[in-house]
Design a protein around this motif. Structure first.
Motif, PDB file in Angstrom:
ATOM      1  N   SER A   5     -20.548   3.904  18.253  1.00 38.83           N
ATOM      2  CA  SER A   5     -20.368   4.534  16.949  1.00 38.83           C
ATOM      3  C   SER A   5     -20.590   6.036  17.022  1.00 38.83           C
ATOM      4  O   SER A   5     -19.868   6.811  16.385  1.00 38.83           O
ATOM      5  CB  SER A   5     -21.325   3.916  15.931  1.00 38.83           C
ATOM      6  OG  SER A   5     -20.956   2.578  15.679  1.00 38.83           O
ATOM      7  N   LEU A   6     -21.584   6.455  17.784  1.00 40.72           N
ATOM      8  CA  LEU A   6     -21.829   7.895  17.929  1.00 40.72           C
ATOM      9  C   LEU A   6     -20.594   8.585  18.498  1.00 40.72           C
ATOM     10  O   LEU A   6     -20.206   9.664  18.050  1.00 40.72           O
ATOM     11  CB  LEU A   6     -23.034   8.138  18.837  1.00 40.72           C
ATOM     12  CG  LEU A   6     -24.408   7.858  18.232  1.00 40.72           C
ATOM     13  CD1 LEU A   6     -25.508   8.127  19.250  1.00 40.72           C
ATOM     14  CD2 LEU A   6     -24.645   8.691  16.976  1.00 40.72           C
ATOM     15  N   ASP A   7     -19.978   7.940  19.481  1.00 39.08           N
ATOM     16  CA  ASP A   7     -18.768   8.505  20.066  1.00 39.08           C
ATOM     17  C   ASP A   7     -17.652   8.623  19.043  1.00 39.08           C
ATOM     18  O   ASP A   7     -16.994   9.660  18.935  1.00 39.08           O
ATOM     19  CB  ASP A   7     -18.284   7.636  21.235  1.00 39.08           C
ATOM     20  CG  ASP A   7     -18.817   8.153  22.555  1.00 39.08           C
ATOM     21  OD1 ASP A   7     -19.507   9.189  22.536  1.00 39.08           O
ATOM     22  OD2 ASP A   7     -18.542   7.527  23.597  1.00 39.08           O
ATOM     23  N   GLU A   8     -17.460   7.547  18.293  1.00 35.24           N
ATOM     24  CA  GLU A   8     -16.398   7.559  17.282  1.00 35.24           C
ATOM     25  C   GLU A   8     -16.641   8.672  16.280  1.00 35.24           C
ATOM     26  O   GLU A   8     -15.719   9.382  15.868  1.00 35.24           O
ATOM     27  CB  GLU A   8     -16.336   6.214  16.563  1.00 35.24           C
ATOM     28  CG  GLU A   8     -15.752   5.097  17.427  1.00 35.24           C
ATOM     29  CD  GLU A   8     -15.985   3.720  16.836  1.00 35.24           C
ATOM     30  OE1 GLU A   8     -15.623   2.733  17.485  1.00 35.24           O
ATOM     31  OE2 GLU A   8     -16.564   3.641  15.712  1.00 35.24           O
ATOM     32  N   ILE A   9     -17.913   8.819  15.878  1.00 31.63           N
ATOM     33  CA  ILE A   9     -18.239   9.864  14.905  1.00 31.63           C
ATOM     34  C   ILE A   9     -18.019  11.239  15.518  1.00 31.63           C
ATOM     35  O   ILE A   9     -17.449  12.131  14.887  1.00 31.63           O
ATOM     36  CB  ILE A   9     -19.698   9.708  14.434  1.00 31.63           C
ATOM     37  CG1 ILE A   9     -19.821   8.482  13.536  1.00 31.63           C
ATOM     38  CG2 ILE A   9     -20.159  10.961  13.697  1.00 31.63           C
ATOM     39  CD1 ILE A   9     -21.235   8.141  13.140  1.00 31.63           C
TER      40      ILE A   9
ATOM     41  N   ARG B  51     -18.169  17.375   3.131  1.00 30.76           N
ATOM     42  CA  ARG B  51     -17.139  16.350   2.896  1.00 30.76           C
ATOM     43  C   ARG B  51     -17.070  15.370   4.055  1.00 30.76           C
ATOM     44  O   ARG B  51     -16.903  14.166   3.871  1.00 30.76           O
ATOM     45  CB  ARG B  51     -15.768  17.003   2.682  1.00 30.76           C
ATOM     46  CG  ARG B  51     -15.670  17.776   1.382  1.00 30.76           C
ATOM     47  CD  ARG B  51     -14.242  18.151   1.033  1.00 30.76           C
ATOM     48  NE  ARG B  51     -14.226  19.047  -0.118  1.00 30.76           N
ATOM     49  CZ  ARG B  51     -14.403  18.630  -1.381  1.00 30.76           C
ATOM     50  NH1 ARG B  51     -14.591  17.352  -1.637  1.00 30.76           N
ATOM     51  NH2 ARG B  51     -14.382  19.506  -2.376  1.00 30.76           N
ATOM     52  N   LYS B  52     -17.190  15.905   5.252  1.00 25.89           N
ATOM     53  CA  LYS B  52     -17.097  15.053   6.434  1.00 25.89           C
ATOM     54  C   LYS B  52     -18.290  14.091   6.512  1.00 25.89           C
ATOM     55  O   LYS B  52     -18.128  12.907   6.812  1.00 25.89           O
ATOM     56  CB  LYS B  52     -17.043  15.923   7.702  1.00 25.89           C
ATOM     57  CG  LYS B  52     -16.587  15.180   8.920  1.00 25.89           C
ATOM     58  CD  LYS B  52     -15.123  14.762   8.792  1.00 25.89           C
ATOM     59  CE  LYS B  52     -14.853  13.468   9.550  1.00 25.89           C
ATOM     60  NZ  LYS B  52     -13.437  13.053   9.456  1.00 25.89           N
ATOM     61  N   ILE B  53     -19.481  14.607   6.192  1.00 29.42           N
ATOM     62  CA  ILE B  53     -20.664  13.740   6.215  1.00 29.42           C
ATOM     63  C   ILE B  53     -20.477  12.554   5.271  1.00 29.42           C
ATOM     64  O   ILE B  53     -20.718  11.403   5.630  1.00 29.42           O
ATOM     65  CB  ILE B  53     -21.921  14.534   5.811  1.00 29.42           C
ATOM     66  CG1 ILE B  53     -22.330  15.478   6.953  1.00 29.42           C
ATOM     67  CG2 ILE B  53     -23.070  13.596   5.486  1.00 29.42           C
ATOM     68  CD1 ILE B  53     -23.519  16.343   6.621  1.00 29.42           C
ATOM     69  N   PHE B  54     -20.016  12.843   4.073  1.00 35.64           N
ATOM     70  CA  PHE B  54     -19.829  11.755   3.109  1.00 35.64           C
ATOM     71  C   PHE B  54     -18.730  10.799   3.556  1.00 35.64           C
ATOM     72  O   PHE B  54     -18.838   9.581   3.366  1.00 35.64           O
ATOM     73  CB  PHE B  54     -19.526  12.323   1.722  1.00 35.64           C
ATOM     74  CG  PHE B  54     -20.764  12.733   0.982  1.00 35.64           C
ATOM     75  CD1 PHE B  54     -21.451  13.883   1.328  1.00 35.64           C
ATOM     76  CD2 PHE B  54     -21.264  11.938  -0.040  1.00 35.64           C
ATOM     77  CE1 PHE B  54     -22.616  14.249   0.659  1.00 35.64           C
ATOM     78  CE2 PHE B  54     -22.426  12.299  -0.713  1.00 35.64           C
ATOM     79  CZ  PHE B  54     -23.096  13.445  -0.371  1.00 35.64           C
ATOM     80  N   ALA B  55     -17.684  11.348   4.150  1.00 31.78           N
ATOM     81  CA  ALA B  55     -16.611  10.493   4.656  1.00 31.78           C
ATOM     82  C   ALA B  55     -17.151   9.547   5.719  1.00 31.78           C
ATOM     83  O   ALA B  55     -16.796   8.363   5.755  1.00 31.78           O
ATOM     84  CB  ALA B  55     -15.479  11.349   5.222  1.00 31.78           C
ATOM     85  N   ILE B  56     -18.028  10.071   6.553  1.00 30.77           N
ATOM     86  CA  ILE B  56     -18.596   9.237   7.617  1.00 30.77           C
ATOM     87  C   ILE B  56     -19.506   8.156   7.040  1.00 30.77           C
ATOM     88  O   ILE B  56     -19.504   7.023   7.502  1.00 30.77           O
ATOM     89  CB  ILE B  56     -19.360  10.111   8.634  1.00 30.77           C
ATOM     90  CG1 ILE B  56     -18.359  10.911   9.458  1.00 30.77           C
ATOM     91  CG2 ILE B  56     -20.217   9.247   9.556  1.00 30.77           C
ATOM     92  CD1 ILE B  56     -18.988  11.925  10.386  1.00 30.77           C
ATOM     93  N   PHE B  57     -20.269   8.504   5.994  1.00 33.56           N
ATOM     94  CA  PHE B  57     -21.078   7.476   5.337  1.00 33.56           C
ATOM     95  C   PHE B  57     -20.189   6.332   4.881  1.00 33.56           C
ATOM     96  O   PHE B  57     -20.536   5.160   5.011  1.00 33.56           O
ATOM     97  CB  PHE B  57     -21.816   8.049   4.119  1.00 33.56           C
ATOM     98  CG  PHE B  57     -22.999   8.890   4.493  1.00 33.56           C
ATOM     99  CD1 PHE B  57     -23.749   8.596   5.622  1.00 33.56           C
ATOM    100  CD2 PHE B  57     -23.378   9.966   3.713  1.00 33.56           C
ATOM    101  CE1 PHE B  57     -24.842   9.376   5.967  1.00 33.56           C
ATOM    102  CE2 PHE B  57     -24.477  10.747   4.053  1.00 33.56           C
ATOM    103  CZ  PHE B  57     -25.204  10.446   5.179  1.00 33.56           C
TER     104      PHE B  57
END
Lengths: 210, 210
Positions: free
Chosen positions: B70-74, B96-102
DNA sequence: CGTCTTTGATTGAACGGTCGGTCAAAGATA
DNA sequence: TATCTTTGACCGACCGTTCAATCAAAGACG
């Protein structure tokens, strides 16, 4: 057995229960429910494993007893009028009291967070309608719902004095989200909140949401 | 054995590993690490208990593999320039990216929260300097420190344009606290955040901290 | 093509260890 | 002695891990 000695025994019994609960609170909150063994608890409480079962029916009953004790203590120091509306002053006191409780009952909140995030423990202890938890006689879930309504009403009433684009639900969500985030950080990494930031946090919240 | 068939076998092996990891991610994040048994994982993956150990050395290695994947994907979708300063636009994209990742990696975050709050799992997996976790080749802790510095600098620079009583550290603390609170709530009770509130939350944060 | 050999993926019984909970017996008390 | 308290060895259940045994399929051979 005379009534007097019976009362004395009862008192000693309660003292011993208290000792066990103190030890258990510390261990459960530091290591989690599953990772804490009965043997460890007994050893740290200075009693044998078997004796623990004279005071508590099971590990889970011990956990429930701890949580209920803390809920009671909190209830005694924090019981806003749940029937009438909050005034801004009362709201401010509400916030201050919540933060004070985070500080005073850090161990307890740590326990709650850990237990809530552990499946199999959380579910039937906190979620059940028949959950063994009471806050001053009221079932925990009912009590929470009541608090939520108090806040919902408070934020709704603010719409009249705020601009037209004020959205009470969003504001309430933002408010409660911030408090949850604070609780999580403060409880598990209090070194991030030296006193000065702790106080500033409260001031900011009051200034913004009062 | 020809190189081709060897590659095919390798591919099949990876597919099977992926299947096991998918099942394990779901179970670990829903029930926690300790409460999930190898037998359950094997049954739900449609393989035998023993076979799981052909693909992963231990239960913990399986957990580490999941987290690293998952870390890699993120990392692939979120890798801000860590050497230069954030511009306001970049900061907005950051949020925006942080929320998208959540949203996209909810299961993963659920796992992280559960594992972080379970002693004995968390410690030597996330805390250790020799932790097995890498984000795009960089050790996880180093990567986090880097991100923190990026944000600290951003908030510090804002002091010049804000009033004299603007305190960068308090603002940053408030900012990160709010995000943590959002993450906690959204991840474990997403029903509290219908899309409309999810978006509003982002807008408010950007408006306030950009 | 038919037959024998080899491979390695797969199984599940078994093992060592842990933990919550029990209970017969020892100890304390009066 | 009679009663209550306290102990800790013990039990059964469970869990992560191992490994001898199995077997389908691919390769080797004629």
């Amino acid at each position: 057995m005379s009534p007097r000695s019976s009362a004395q025994f009862e008192e000693m019994r309660e003292e011993k229960k208290t000792l066990i609960m103190d030890v258990a609170l510390e261990h459960f909150s530091d290591y989690g429910f599953h990772s804490t063994t009965i043997s460890h608890l007994a050893k740290h409480a200075g009693i044998s494993k078997g004796l623990l079962y004279n005071y508590f029916k099971s590990k889970e009953e011990l956990l429930a007893a701890i949580i209920n004790r803390s809920l009671d203590e909190i209830y005694k120091s924090f019981n806003p009028d749940r029937d009438s509306n909050l005034t801004p002053d009362e709201f401010e006191q509400f916030i201050r009291k919540i933060f004070a409780i985070f500080r005073e009952k850090r161990q307890f909140w740590k326990l709650i967070y850990r237990v809530m995030l552990q499946r199999g423990v959380y579910e039937h202890l906190l979620d059940d309608p028949d959950s063994p938890f009471k806050v001053g006689g009221t079932p925990l879930m009912e009590y929470s719902a009541c608090m939520m309504k108090l806040l919902t009403d408070y934020f709704s009433r603010k719409k009249e004095t705020e601009g037209a684009d004020y959205d009470p639900m969003t504001e309430l969500l933002m408010f409660s989200t911030t408090i949850k985030g604070f609780a999580l950080t403060y409880i598990f990494a209090p070194e991030q909140y030296p006193d000065v930031y702790f106080e500033k946090m409260i001031d900011i919240l009051i200034k913004k949401y009062r």
